[in-house]
Design a protein around this motif. Sequence first.
Motif, PDB file in Angstrom:
ATOM      1  N   ALA A 136     -22.211 -65.289  10.246  1.00  0.00           N
ATOM      2  CA  ALA A 136     -21.876 -64.046   9.265  1.00  0.00           C
ATOM      3  C   ALA A 136     -21.575 -64.771   8.264  1.00  0.00           C
ATOM      4  CB  ALA A 136     -20.502 -63.565  10.015  1.00  0.00           C
ATOM      5  N   CYS A 183     -18.688 -57.061   2.672  1.00  0.00           N
ATOM      6  CA  CYS A 183     -19.740 -57.616   1.672  1.00  0.00           C
ATOM      7  C   CYS A 183     -19.599 -56.808   0.490  1.00  0.00           C
ATOM      8  CB  CYS A 183     -20.997 -57.833   2.242  1.00  0.00           C
ATOM      9  SG  CYS A 183     -21.733 -56.165   2.738  1.00  0.00           S
ATOM     10  N   GLN A 215     -12.861 -59.725  14.748  1.00  0.00           N
ATOM     11  CA  GLN A 215     -12.923 -60.483  13.160  1.00  0.00           C
ATOM     12  C   GLN A 215     -13.574 -59.251  12.566  1.00  0.00           C
ATOM     13  OE1 GLN A 215     -11.481 -63.052  11.715  1.00  0.00           O
ATOM     14  NE2 GLN A 215     -12.171 -61.733  10.133  1.00  0.00           N
ATOM     15  N   TYR A 224     -15.483 -57.956   8.818  1.00  0.00           N
ATOM     16  CA  TYR A 224     -16.179 -58.840   7.779  1.00  0.00           C
ATOM     17  C   TYR A 224     -16.465 -57.784   6.579  1.00  0.00           C
ATOM     18  CZ  TYR A 224     -16.985 -62.770  10.736  1.00  0.00           C
ATOM     19  OH  TYR A 224     -16.770 -63.951  11.312  1.00  0.00           O
ATOM     20  N   LEU A 250     -20.932 -62.701   4.334  1.00  0.00           N
ATOM     21  CA  LEU A 250     -19.885 -61.923   4.801  1.00  0.00           C
ATOM     22  C   LEU A 250     -18.203 -62.669   4.535  1.00  0.00           C
ATOM     23  CD1 LEU A 250     -21.476 -60.406   7.571  1.00  0.00           C
ATOM     24  CD2 LEU A 250     -21.298 -59.286   5.474  1.00  0.00           C
ATOM     25  N   ARG A 251     -17.471 -61.995   4.232  1.00  0.00           N
ATOM     26  CA  ARG A 251     -15.870 -62.634   4.261  1.00  0.00           C
ATOM     27  C   ARG A 251     -15.243 -62.033   5.132  1.00  0.00           C
ATOM     28  NH1 ARG A 251     -17.694 -60.586  -0.093  1.00  0.00           N
ATOM     29  NH2 ARG A 251     -15.902 -59.213  -0.068  1.00  0.00           N
ATOM     30  N   PRO A 252     -14.501 -62.815   6.085  1.00  0.00           N
ATOM     31  CA  PRO A 252     -13.435 -62.047   6.969  1.00  0.00           C
ATOM     32  C   PRO A 252     -12.436 -61.336   6.145  1.00  0.00           C
ATOM     33  CG  PRO A 252     -13.497 -64.419   7.289  1.00  0.00           C
ATOM     34  CD  PRO A 252     -14.355 -64.235   6.167  1.00  0.00           C
TER      35      PRO A 252
END
Length: 161
Positions: free
Chosen positions: A151, A21, A17, A19, A156-158
């Motif tokens: 996360a 930012c 995965q 991430y 943080l965004r996937p």
Amino acid sequence: LSAVVLQASAGALEALQLYSCHNLPRTLLDARDNKGWAVLGAAAGSGSEPVGQVRVDRPTILVLGSEGFGLRTNVRRACGALVRINMAPATIARGSGDAAATPQSQKVTVVRGLVDSLNVSVATGILLHSLINSATEAGAAEAAREGAPEAAALGLRPLEG
């Protein structure tokens, strides 16, 4: 991320995965100061310690810069510590095996220390190998695996493929 990046990753992007930012230095500072993460920056030179001497005992973020310029100033400042890969010094073997050989005819072979830097993908592999071994030895491997849920707490965004 582009199709070229996906192909270059040899499928690793399908297994991990990723991430993103908006502000990396701010995210690193938040992780370091408020969330209890270790933030390590890869940097050769003064102020960095050999990665083999680093003990991983909590979730850790490893930051690598560009091959040409390294870490940006604000990203470097946000790191709690800097780590480096110790490169082997050049070892030169001289000799042709012939006792009567002149210095000009002796064969010179560089045995070790052929390069003084690595590209970022090779450096990443070496650094991660060392840090994962340290985490396993310290019993922090389970804690590192549990870091993914944290996360989201870091903002943080996937990344979507």
